[in-house]
Design a protein around this motif. Structure first.
Motif, mmCIF file in Angstrom:
data_model
loop_
_atom_site.group_PDB
_atom_site.id
_atom_site.type_symbol
_atom_site.label_atom_id
_atom_site.label_comp_id
_atom_site.label_asym_id
_atom_site.label_seq_id
_atom_site.Cartn_x
_atom_site.Cartn_y
_atom_site.Cartn_z
ATOM 1 N N MET A 168 0.835 -1.196 0.000
ATOM 2 C CA MET A 168 0.000 0.000 0.000
ATOM 3 C C MET A 168 0.870 1.246 0.000
ATOM 4 S SD MET A 168 -3.205 -0.939 2.463
ATOM 5 C CE MET A 168 -4.278 -2.298 2.029
ATOM 6 N N ASN A 169 0.303 2.336 -0.522
ATOM 7 C CA ASN A 169 1.114 3.523 -0.736
ATOM 8 C C ASN A 169 0.400 4.783 -0.248
ATOM 9 O OD1 ASN A 169 3.410 4.867 -1.622
ATOM 10 N ND2 ASN A 169 2.523 5.274 -3.636
ATOM 11 N N PHE A 170 -0.206 4.713 0.958
ATOM 12 C CA PHE A 170 -0.839 5.918 1.481
ATOM 13 C C PHE A 170 0.203 6.767 2.197
ATOM 14 C CE2 PHE A 170 -1.913 2.312 4.268
ATOM 15 C CZ PHE A 170 -1.252 2.672 5.425
ATOM 16 N N THR A 171 -0.130 8.040 2.405
ATOM 17 C CA THR A 171 0.844 8.996 2.917
ATOM 18 C C THR A 171 0.512 9.420 4.344
ATOM 19 O OG1 THR A 171 -0.377 10.936 2.140
ATOM 20 C CG2 THR A 171 1.133 9.875 0.566
ATOM 21 N N PHE A 172 1.513 9.993 4.999
ATOM 22 C CA PHE A 172 1.325 10.529 6.342
ATOM 23 C C PHE A 172 0.284 11.648 6.334
ATOM 24 C CE2 PHE A 172 2.728 13.556 9.699
ATOM 25 C CZ PHE A 172 2.446 12.760 10.799
ATOM 26 N N ARG A 173 0.286 12.452 5.280
ATOM 27 C CA ARG A 173 -0.695 13.540 5.158
ATOM 28 C C ARG A 173 -2.115 12.986 5.128
ATOM 29 N NH1 ARG A 173 -3.407 15.420 0.828
ATOM 30 N NH2 ARG A 173 -2.178 14.060 -0.527
ATOM 31 N N GLN A 174 -2.331 11.925 4.362
ATOM 32 C CA GLN A 174 -3.660 11.324 4.286
ATOM 33 C C GLN A 174 -4.110 10.789 5.650
ATOM 34 O OE1 GLN A 174 -2.849 8.432 1.274
ATOM 35 N NE2 GLN A 174 -3.420 9.776 -0.432
ATOM 36 N N ILE A 175 -3.192 10.165 6.366
ATOM 37 C CA ILE A 175 -3.534 9.626 7.687
ATOM 38 C C ILE A 175 -3.881 10.757 8.651
ATOM 39 C CG2 ILE A 175 -2.599 8.388 9.687
ATOM 40 C CD1 ILE A 175 -0.963 6.719 7.726
ATOM 41 N N ARG A 176 -3.096 11.839 8.605
ATOM 42 C CA ARG A 176 -3.355 12.976 9.496
ATOM 43 C C ARG A 176 -4.720 13.593 9.206
ATOM 44 N NH1 ARG A 176 -1.462 18.488 9.802
ATOM 45 N NH2 ARG A 176 -0.508 18.265 7.750
ATOM 46 N N TYR A 177 -5.063 13.737 7.934
ATOM 47 C CA TYR A 177 -6.360 14.301 7.570
ATOM 48 C C TYR A 177 -7.489 13.362 7.991
ATOM 49 C CZ TYR A 177 -3.901 17.713 4.596
ATOM 50 O OH TYR A 177 -3.095 18.712 4.131
ATOM 51 N N PHE A 178 -7.283 12.062 7.808
ATOM 52 C CA PHE A 178 -8.295 11.076 8.185
ATOM 53 C C PHE A 178 -8.593 11.145 9.684
ATOM 54 C CE2 PHE A 178 -8.649 6.823 10.169
ATOM 55 C CZ PHE A 178 -9.955 6.530 9.810
ATOM 56 N N VAL A 179 -7.557 11.199 10.518
ATOM 57 C CA VAL A 179 -7.752 11.254 11.965
ATOM 58 C C VAL A 179 -8.453 12.553 12.362
ATOM 59 C CG1 VAL A 179 -6.574 11.349 14.201
ATOM 60 C CG2 VAL A 179 -5.827 9.713 12.465
ATOM 61 N N ALA A 180 -8.104 13.649 11.706
ATOM 62 C CA ALA A 180 -8.744 14.933 12.011
ATOM 63 C C ALA A 180 -10.240 14.883 11.717
ATOM 64 C CB ALA A 180 -8.076 16.050 11.213
ATOM 65 N N VAL A 181 -10.621 14.285 10.591
ATOM 66 C CA VAL A 181 -12.042 14.165 10.244
ATOM 67 C C VAL A 181 -12.742 13.220 11.221
ATOM 68 C CG1 VAL A 181 -13.678 13.393 8.483
ATOM 69 C CG2 VAL A 181 -11.645 14.694 7.814
ATOM 70 N N ALA A 182 -12.084 12.107 11.565
ATOM 71 C CA ALA A 182 -12.684 11.143 12.490
ATOM 72 C C ALA A 182 -12.922 11.777 13.857
ATOM 73 C CB ALA A 182 -11.782 9.922 12.621
ATOM 74 N N ASP A 183 -12.008 12.635 14.299
ATOM 75 C CA ASP A 183 -12.141 13.260 15.615
ATOM 76 C C ASP A 183 -13.204 14.358 15.637
ATOM 77 O OD1 ASP A 183 -10.239 11.623 16.712
ATOM 78 O OD2 ASP A 183 -8.595 13.069 16.524
ATOM 79 N N SER A 184 -13.379 15.047 14.512
ATOM 80 C CA SER A 184 -14.313 16.184 14.479
ATOM 81 C C SER A 184 -15.677 15.821 13.889
ATOM 82 C CB SER A 184 -13.705 17.330 13.666
ATOM 83 O OG SER A 184 -13.486 16.930 12.325
ATOM 84 N N PHE A 185 -15.793 14.619 13.279
ATOM 85 C CA PHE A 185 -17.037 14.161 12.643
ATOM 86 C C PHE A 185 -17.490 15.109 11.531
ATOM 87 C CE2 PHE A 185 -17.162 12.791 17.093
ATOM 88 C CZ PHE A 185 -17.208 11.413 16.937
ATOM 89 N N SER A 186 -16.534 15.861 10.980
ATOM 90 C CA SER A 186 -16.908 16.851 9.967
ATOM 91 C C SER A 186 -15.701 17.190 9.111
ATOM 92 C CB SER A 186 -17.436 18.119 10.640
ATOM 93 O OG SER A 186 -17.529 19.179 9.720
ATOM 94 N N VAL A 187 -15.906 17.196 7.801
ATOM 95 C CA VAL A 187 -14.831 17.584 6.891
ATOM 96 C C VAL A 187 -14.527 19.067 7.039
ATOM 97 C CG1 VAL A 187 -14.179 17.823 4.458
ATOM 98 C CG2 VAL A 187 -15.323 15.741 5.248
ATOM 99 N N SER A 188 -15.565 19.884 7.182
ATOM 100 C CA SER A 188 -15.355 21.333 7.266
ATOM 101 C C SER A 188 -14.609 21.710 8.542
ATOM 102 C CB SER A 188 -16.694 22.070 7.194
ATOM 103 O OG SER A 188 -17.542 21.672 8.262
ATOM 104 N N ARG A 189 -14.994 21.097 9.683
ATOM 105 C CA ARG A 189 -14.295 21.417 10.929
ATOM 106 C C ARG A 189 -12.844 20.935 10.887
ATOM 107 N NH1 ARG A 189 -19.392 20.321 13.393
ATOM 108 N NH2 ARG A 189 -18.844 18.131 13.772
ATOM 109 N N ALA A 190 -12.626 19.751 10.296
ATOM 110 C CA ALA A 190 -11.256 19.241 10.171
ATOM 111 C C ALA A 190 -10.418 20.175 9.304
ATOM 112 C CB ALA A 190 -11.270 17.837 9.576
#
Length: 307
Positions: A1-23
């Protein structure tokens, strides 16, 4: 697999805020950048991580599972960065290592060499002494970490220990000795043979105690503190030796062959491990050395080197 640290950081931010806009607001980037990163991550993983709803987003079952791993990845990256920053901020640290004579010859150089290459500014002091005295120095804070025989520490309640390797005892004998015809040897056979005893690190006492459990009184003809002397004496057919496998090498200094045979009876092995004072707050240099020694031990095991 070839996912990036940036993608993981964004994913966790969305998961924590339950919102793309807030993340996106917390990350100080556009919503489209967050949405694009999440979409790329889902494509790479082959699974939907979020379910969209009127109030925002919620994690799918796969999303919950991936979040556990994503947090570990972020935590590891943060710790790695903090470790490098801490080292960079140190003009120089100090590390005092305690080793016994026998351990120094077989377990110190590799780990210490790696540590020196990684942290060249650290002032290192190596104290080689008898194990009881080194244990005393560890308790008093004069030694940060020791590499010792952990199955014979005198005050075990005073230390934290971590096993690096467990080395079984084997019989050393000359290549042309009649017992070489056997793949394994009994302790009774040793009682009938002249024996060379290694006194370094009190191995003669440790091994002698193991033999006495079976009623074997070894016929010691020579005692020496030198492993090389034992090897040469055995190769010259002056006697057999019973020693931990980590010290075994097949040739003497005179280039005479030395064989080794396993023991049939169960007899305690020699444990080599890291030792530090229980409850002490190790500084970064000691922690880094412990990590390197631990990794070096795993590398030895993978390469099937003598231990």
């Amino acid at each position: 697999m070839n996912f990036t640290f940036r993608q993981i950081r964004y994913f966790v931010a969305v998961a924590d805020s339950f919102s793309v806009s807030r993340a996106a607001a917390e990350l100080h980037i556009s919503q489209s950048a967050v949405t694009s990163a999440i979409r790329e991550l889902e494509t790479e993983l082959g699974a939907a991580l979020f379910e969209r709803n009127p109030r925002g987003v919620s994690l799918t079952t796969q999303g919950h599972q991936f979040l556990l791993h994503a947090r570990r990845i972020l935590s590891a990256m943060t710790e790695a960065g903090q470790s490098l920053k801490a080292v960079a901020q140190q003009d120089q640290g100090r590390l005092t290592i305690g080793v016994t004579t026998l351990v120094a010859g077989y377990y110190l150089s590799e780990a210490l060499g790696r540590f020196r290459r990684a942290f060249p500014a650290v002032q290192i002091e190596v104290k080689e002494d008898e194990q009881p005295y080194l244990e005393h120095q560890i308790v008093n804070g004069e030694v940060d970490v020791g590499i010792l025989m952990t199955n014979r520490t005198i005050r075990q309640e005073a230390f934290d220990t971590e096993l690096l390797t467990r080395s079984p005892l084997r019989v050393w004998l000359a290549a042309n000795h009649p017992l070489c015809a056997e793949s394994t040897l009994s302790l009774k056979a040793l009682g009938e043979e002249p024996m060379i005893s290694l006194t370094a690190d009190q191995l003669d006492q440790i091994i002698g105690g193991g033999l006495r459990r079976y009623g074997i009184a070894p016929r010691i003809v020579l005692r020496t503190a030198s492993v090389e002397a034992v090897r040469s004496l055995v190769a010259s057919q002056l006697g057999l030796a019973l020693l931990p496998d980590f010290a075994y090498r097949p040739w003497s200094l005179e280039q005479e062959r030395v064989e080794a045979r396993a023991i049939k009876e169960p007899i305690p092995a020699i444990d080599i491990g890291l030792v530090w004072r229980r409850g002490s707050r190790l500084d970064w240099a000691a922690r880094e050395f412990i990590d390197i020694a631990r990794d070096q031990s795993r590398l030895r095991a993978r390469q099937h080197l003598p231990r």
